[in-house]
Design a protein around this motif. Structure first.
Motif, mmCIF file in Angstrom:
data_model
loop_
_atom_site.group_PDB
_atom_site.id
_atom_site.type_symbol
_atom_site.label_atom_id
_atom_site.label_comp_id
_atom_site.label_asym_id
_atom_site.label_seq_id
_atom_site.Cartn_x
_atom_site.Cartn_y
_atom_site.Cartn_z
ATOM 1 N N UNK A 1 11.709 -18.526 170.390
ATOM 2 C CA UNK A 1 11.062 -18.730 171.689
ATOM 3 C C UNK A 1 10.654 -17.411 172.323
ATOM 4 N N UNK A 2 11.540 -16.414 172.266
ATOM 5 C CA UNK A 2 11.230 -15.096 172.828
ATOM 6 C C UNK A 2 10.084 -14.440 172.067
ATOM 7 N N UNK A 3 10.096 -14.572 170.745
ATOM 8 C CA UNK A 3 9.032 -13.998 169.917
ATOM 9 C C UNK A 3 7.687 -14.669 170.223
ATOM 10 N N UNK A 4 7.689 -15.993 170.329
ATOM 11 C CA UNK A 4 6.454 -16.724 170.637
ATOM 12 C C UNK A 4 5.950 -16.351 172.029
ATOM 13 N N UNK B 1 1.582 -35.271 160.364
ATOM 14 C CA UNK B 1 0.883 -35.475 161.633
ATOM 15 C C UNK B 1 0.638 -34.145 162.341
ATOM 16 N N UNK B 2 -0.629 -33.845 162.603
ATOM 17 C CA UNK B 2 -1.021 -32.644 163.337
ATOM 18 C C UNK B 2 -1.481 -33.067 164.725
ATOM 19 N N UNK B 3 -1.082 -32.301 165.740
ATOM 20 C CA UNK B 3 -1.423 -32.667 167.112
ATOM 21 C C UNK B 3 -1.432 -31.422 167.994
ATOM 22 N N UNK B 4 -2.059 -31.548 169.153
ATOM 23 C CA UNK B 4 -2.061 -30.478 170.156
ATOM 24 C C UNK B 4 -1.126 -30.875 171.277
ATOM 25 N N UNK B 5 -0.448 -29.867 171.802
ATOM 26 C CA UNK B 5 0.466 -30.108 172.910
ATOM 27 C C UNK B 5 0.708 -28.785 173.623
ATOM 28 N N UNK B 6 1.573 -28.796 174.608
ATOM 29 C CA UNK B 6 1.977 -27.570 175.293
ATOM 30 C C UNK B 6 3.498 -27.520 175.300
ATOM 31 N N UNK B 7 4.048 -26.363 174.947
ATOM 32 C CA UNK B 7 5.486 -26.177 174.919
ATOM 33 C C UNK B 7 6.011 -26.022 176.334
ATOM 34 N N UNK B 8 7.181 -26.593 176.593
ATOM 35 C CA UNK B 8 7.828 -26.496 177.896
ATOM 36 C C UNK B 8 8.976 -25.500 177.827
ATOM 37 N N UNK B 9 9.052 -24.561 178.776
ATOM 38 C CA UNK B 9 10.190 -23.650 178.793
ATOM 39 C C UNK B 9 11.411 -24.353 179.402
ATOM 40 N N UNK B 10 12.569 -24.145 178.787
ATOM 41 C CA UNK B 10 13.798 -24.734 179.332
ATOM 42 C C UNK B 10 14.990 -23.928 178.842
ATOM 43 N N UNK B 11 15.708 -23.320 179.776
ATOM 44 C CA UNK B 11 16.940 -22.592 179.491
ATOM 45 C C UNK B 11 16.782 -21.567 178.371
ATOM 46 N N UNK B 12 15.701 -20.765 178.436
ATOM 47 C CA UNK B 12 15.486 -19.689 177.476
ATOM 48 C C UNK B 12 14.910 -20.116 176.138
ATOM 49 N N UNK B 13 14.518 -21.376 176.034
ATOM 50 C CA UNK B 13 13.940 -21.891 174.792
ATOM 51 C C UNK B 13 12.678 -22.674 175.136
ATOM 52 N N UNK B 14 11.817 -22.817 174.131
ATOM 53 C CA UNK B 14 10.670 -23.699 174.298
ATOM 54 C C UNK B 14 10.985 -25.041 173.659
ATOM 55 N N UNK B 15 10.554 -26.103 174.336
ATOM 56 C CA UNK B 15 10.700 -27.463 173.827
ATOM 57 C C UNK B 15 9.339 -27.971 173.369
#
Length: 98
Positions: A31-34, A56-70
């Motif tokens: 997450x920090x590297x990304x 399955x390929x898809x587009x989305x947006x990662x959510x930050x939560x407690x120092x990690x991306x979801x």
């Protein structure tokens, strides 16, 4: 355009709010590297990505939560892959708005 990608395994978790949502969490180090690599793409803390789970390929947006991306997994992705809460999946991410 950022020409990097992350591949990782993670367990599908459910986050209950007003409606249930399903996610796979990246490690803190990935997450920090990304976050550093995608700094120019981040808006309101989210990072737009192209993701692949199984076939399955898809587009989305990662959510930050407690120092990690979801990584959010929509119903269509989970249904197409026959996966659910507790399953471990391999996720490939490539940051970008394309």
């Amino acid at each position: 355009m950022i020409a990097v990608e992350w591949v990782f395994d993670g367990e599908i978790i459910e986050w209950r709010g007003p409606a249930p949502f399903f996610f796979v969490a990246m490690s803190e180090s990935d997450s920090a590297e990304l976050k550093a690599a995608a700094r120019s793409l981040i808006y309101w803390g989210q990072v737009p990505v192209r993701a692949v789970v199984g076939e399955t390929e898809f587009r989305t947006a990662l959510f930050p939560r407690e120092g990690r991306y979801l990584v959010p997994l929509k119903d269509a992705v989970r249904d197409a892959e026959g996966i659910g809460e507790g399953d471990v999946v391999t996720v490939t991410l490539r940051p970008g708005r394309e």
